[in-house]
Design a protein around this motif. Structure first.
Motif, mmCIF file in Angstrom:
data_model
loop_
_atom_site.group_PDB
_atom_site.id
_atom_site.type_symbol
_atom_site.label_atom_id
_atom_site.label_comp_id
_atom_site.label_asym_id
_atom_site.label_seq_id
_atom_site.Cartn_x
_atom_site.Cartn_y
_atom_site.Cartn_z
ATOM 1 N N TRP A 14 0.742 -1.201 0.075
ATOM 2 C CA TRP A 14 0.141 -0.185 0.086
ATOM 3 C C TRP A 14 0.990 1.197 -0.094
ATOM 4 C CZ3 TRP A 14 -5.029 -0.828 -0.765
ATOM 5 C CH2 TRP A 14 -5.668 -1.925 -0.333
ATOM 6 N N CYS A 15 0.232 2.348 -0.706
ATOM 7 C CA CYS A 15 1.088 3.551 -0.834
ATOM 8 C C CYS A 15 0.332 4.575 0.191
ATOM 9 C CB CYS A 15 1.380 4.114 -2.517
ATOM 10 S SG CYS A 15 2.222 5.517 -2.348
ATOM 11 N N ASP A 16 0.932 5.205 1.013
ATOM 12 C CA ASP A 16 0.295 6.323 1.622
ATOM 13 C C ASP A 16 0.877 7.742 0.984
ATOM 14 O OD1 ASP A 16 2.595 7.135 2.629
ATOM 15 O OD2 ASP A 16 2.209 6.417 4.621
ATOM 16 N N LEU A 17 0.444 8.844 1.698
ATOM 17 C CA LEU A 17 0.558 10.194 1.173
ATOM 18 C C LEU A 17 1.932 10.445 1.180
ATOM 19 C CD1 LEU A 17 -0.791 12.736 -0.306
ATOM 20 C CD2 LEU A 17 -0.877 13.546 2.025
ATOM 21 N N GLN A 18 2.899 10.189 1.960
ATOM 22 C CA GLN A 18 4.048 10.501 2.157
ATOM 23 C C GLN A 18 4.790 9.588 1.118
ATOM 24 O OE1 GLN A 18 5.254 12.765 4.183
ATOM 25 N NE2 GLN A 18 3.343 13.312 4.718
ATOM 26 N N GLY A 27 4.553 17.867 -4.157
ATOM 27 C CA GLY A 27 4.236 18.597 -3.017
ATOM 28 C C GLY A 27 2.675 17.866 -2.490
ATOM 29 N N ARG A 28 2.502 18.182 -1.461
ATOM 30 C CA ARG A 28 1.227 17.742 -0.789
ATOM 31 C C ARG A 28 0.044 17.560 -1.483
ATOM 32 N NH1 ARG A 28 -0.536 15.662 4.203
ATOM 33 N NH2 ARG A 28 -2.598 16.360 4.771
ATOM 34 N N ASN A 29 -0.498 18.865 -1.927
ATOM 35 C CA ASN A 29 -1.588 19.036 -2.877
ATOM 36 C C ASN A 29 -1.611 18.328 -3.955
ATOM 37 O OD1 ASN A 29 -2.406 20.976 -1.018
ATOM 38 N ND2 ASN A 29 -1.843 22.726 -1.833
ATOM 39 N N THR A 30 -0.594 18.122 -4.862
ATOM 40 C CA THR A 30 -0.444 17.378 -5.853
ATOM 41 C C THR A 30 -0.361 15.882 -5.684
ATOM 42 O OG1 THR A 30 1.218 19.010 -6.969
ATOM 43 C CG2 THR A 30 0.992 16.968 -8.038
ATOM 44 N N ALA A 31 0.130 15.570 -4.575
ATOM 45 C CA ALA A 31 0.084 14.093 -4.018
ATOM 46 C C ALA A 31 -1.363 13.862 -3.699
ATOM 47 C CB ALA A 31 1.123 13.856 -2.921
ATOM 48 N N LEU A 32 -2.009 14.435 -3.036
ATOM 49 C CA LEU A 32 -3.536 14.317 -2.560
ATOM 50 C C LEU A 32 -4.439 14.170 -3.796
ATOM 51 C CD1 LEU A 32 -3.943 16.891 0.185
ATOM 52 C CD2 LEU A 32 -4.224 14.343 0.374
ATOM 53 N N LYS A 33 -4.050 15.033 -4.916
ATOM 54 C CA LYS A 33 -4.842 14.986 -6.049
ATOM 55 C C LYS A 33 -4.720 13.759 -6.891
ATOM 56 C CE LYS A 33 -5.224 17.277 -10.623
ATOM 57 N NZ LYS A 33 -4.447 17.866 -11.467
ATOM 58 N N ILE A 34 -3.457 13.079 -7.179
ATOM 59 C CA ILE A 34 -3.088 12.060 -7.750
ATOM 60 C C ILE A 34 -3.647 10.875 -6.968
ATOM 61 C CG2 ILE A 34 -1.213 10.233 -8.057
ATOM 62 C CD1 ILE A 34 0.750 13.044 -8.899
ATOM 63 N N LYS A 35 -3.702 10.938 -5.547
ATOM 64 C CA LYS A 35 -4.230 9.865 -4.881
ATOM 65 C C LYS A 35 -5.723 9.585 -4.980
ATOM 66 C CE LYS A 35 -5.039 9.342 -0.278
ATOM 67 N NZ LYS A 35 -4.923 9.765 1.062
ATOM 68 N N ARG A 36 -6.288 10.953 -5.114
ATOM 69 C CA ARG A 36 -7.725 10.824 -5.333
ATOM 70 C C ARG A 36 -8.215 10.420 -6.609
ATOM 71 N NH1 ARG A 36 -8.341 16.468 -4.935
ATOM 72 N NH2 ARG A 36 -7.546 16.450 -2.857
ATOM 73 N N GLU A 37 -7.385 10.694 -7.780
ATOM 74 C CA GLU A 37 -7.628 10.326 -9.167
ATOM 75 C C GLU A 37 -7.667 8.748 -9.102
ATOM 76 O OE1 GLU A 37 -5.078 12.115 -11.800
ATOM 77 O OE2 GLU A 37 -5.420 13.902 -11.420
ATOM 78 N N LEU A 53 -5.178 5.059 1.949
ATOM 79 C CA LEU A 53 -4.196 4.226 1.314
ATOM 80 C C LEU A 53 -4.661 4.008 -0.277
ATOM 81 C CD1 LEU A 53 -3.362 1.644 3.889
ATOM 82 C CD2 LEU A 53 -2.003 3.464 3.479
ATOM 83 N N VAL A 54 -3.661 3.802 -1.307
ATOM 84 C CA VAL A 54 -3.938 3.214 -2.319
ATOM 85 C C VAL A 54 -2.898 2.219 -2.963
ATOM 86 C CG1 VAL A 54 -5.030 5.346 -3.261
ATOM 87 C CG2 VAL A 54 -2.600 4.984 -3.343
ATOM 88 N N PRO A 55 -3.446 1.174 -3.620
ATOM 89 C CA PRO A 55 -2.379 0.009 -3.917
ATOM 90 C C PRO A 55 -1.036 0.540 -4.622
ATOM 91 C CG PRO A 55 -4.550 -0.575 -4.656
ATOM 92 C CD PRO A 55 -4.665 1.142 -4.129
ATOM 93 N N MET A 56 -0.022 0.038 -4.148
ATOM 94 C CA MET A 56 1.358 0.595 -4.741
ATOM 95 C C MET A 56 1.565 0.101 -6.118
ATOM 96 S SD MET A 56 4.159 2.239 -3.961
ATOM 97 C CE MET A 56 4.272 2.342 -2.233
ATOM 98 N N LYS A 57 0.881 -0.796 -6.632
ATOM 99 C CA LYS A 57 0.827 -1.233 -8.180
ATOM 100 C C LYS A 57 0.152 -0.220 -8.848
ATOM 101 C CE LYS A 57 -0.716 -4.512 -11.310
ATOM 102 N NZ LYS A 57 -1.082 -3.521 -12.350
#
Length: 78
Positions: A14-18, A27-37, A53-57
């Motif tokens: 699993w992949c977290d925001l960090q 940056g944090r905002n871009t990572a949040l946007k990608i995670k949301r997508e 979390l999102v799957p690392m794959k």
């Protein structure tokens, strides 16, 4: 981030925001946007995903990380 550090990071299930911020050097905002997508794509496909979390794959696929190349770089240095 070295090839070895990247491989260690993407070896997680699993992949977290960090992790996402480190992998993409975002940056944090871009990572949040990608995670949301990534999460919305999976939820639309019928998967249930933990909130933080999102799957690392999926992250590796999204960022188009060439794992074979990273592994070859690590082998060359050994």
């Amino acid at each position: 981030m070295t090839a070895n550090e990247t491989l260690d990071l993407i070896s997680k299930q699993w992949c977290d925001l960090q992790d996402l911020m480190k992998l993409g050097q975002f940056g944090r905002n871009t990572a949040l946007k990608i995670k949301r997508e990534i999460k919305s794509k999976l939820v639309n496909q019928g998967y249930k995903i933990p909130n933080h979390l999102v799957p690392m794959k999926e992250v590796v696929d999204y960022l188009d990380i060439n794992v074979n190349y990273l592994e070859s770089r690590v082998k060359e240095r050994s």
